[in-house]
Design a protein around this motif. Structure first.
Motif, PDB file in Angstrom:
ATOM      1  N   HIS A 208      39.613  15.948  18.068  1.00 17.52           N
ATOM      2  CA  HIS A 208      40.621  17.005  18.244  1.00 17.52           C
ATOM      3  C   HIS A 208      41.063  17.133  19.699  1.00 17.52           C
ATOM      4  O   HIS A 208      42.242  17.400  19.969  1.00 17.52           O
TER       5      HIS A 208
ATOM      6  N   GLU B  23      53.735  11.171  18.104  1.00 15.74           N
ATOM      7  CA  GLU B  23      53.309  10.445  16.901  1.00 15.74           C
ATOM      8  C   GLU B  23      52.729   9.110  17.335  1.00 15.74           C
ATOM      9  O   GLU B  23      53.186   8.505  18.308  1.00 15.74           O
TER      10      GLU B  23
ATOM     11  N   VAL C 274      43.716  14.564  20.310  1.00 10.30           N
ATOM     12  CA  VAL C 274      44.988  14.986  19.710  1.00 10.30           C
ATOM     13  C   VAL C 274      45.673  15.998  20.633  1.00 10.30           C
ATOM     14  O   VAL C 274      46.880  15.910  20.891  1.00 10.30           O
TER      15      VAL C 274
ATOM     16  N   ARG D  46      39.745  10.313  11.318  1.00  6.20           N
ATOM     17  CA  ARG D  46      40.137  11.502  12.094  1.00  6.20           C
ATOM     18  C   ARG D  46      39.714  11.234  13.530  1.00  6.20           C
ATOM     19  O   ARG D  46      38.522  11.069  13.789  1.00  6.20           O
TER      20      ARG D  46
END
Length: 111
Positions: free
Chosen positions: A26, A39, A29, A23
């Motif tokens: 955040h 993507e 992202v 991961r």
């Protein structure tokens, strides 16, 4: 647009690199979204990594990432495991790889 990138992992860093990508942060992202990166996938063969990026404009996104605090923090962390990026000619650099053939483009009659 879709671009491919090529990088190489440092010797004995595959497991650490893989763990860091379970991961990603955040805030990174979110930055990708703001910069038009929709993507990003990464495949590995030995120490070689192949990145496929779907984005609005790679040059603009790459320029935006250079000033993005989330990416700067990510590069300090993940950079410990990355040997280098290579361009289409195999030289050090982050320029996208050369597209040789695209099945969808052929089917659609595009060059």
């Amino acid at each position: 647009m879709r671009v491919a990138l090529h990088s190489e992992i440092r010797e004995n860093a595959v497991d650490s690199y893989r763990e860091r990508h379970v991961r990603i942060p955040h805030d990174l992202v979110a930055a990708f979204g703001r910069l038009g990166i929709h993507e990003w996938t990464i495949w590995r063969s030995g120490r070689r990594l192949f990145h496929l990026v779907d984005c609005d404009d790679w040059d603009a996104a790459a320029a935006g990432l250079r000033d993005e605090p989330a990416d700067q923090a990510w590069q300090r962390d993940i950079g410990r495991f990355v040997e280098l990026f290579r361009d289409a000619d195999g030289n050090e650099g982050t320029a996208p790889l050369e597209l040789i053939w695209d099945l969808a483009a052929q089917r659609d009659g595009r060059p």
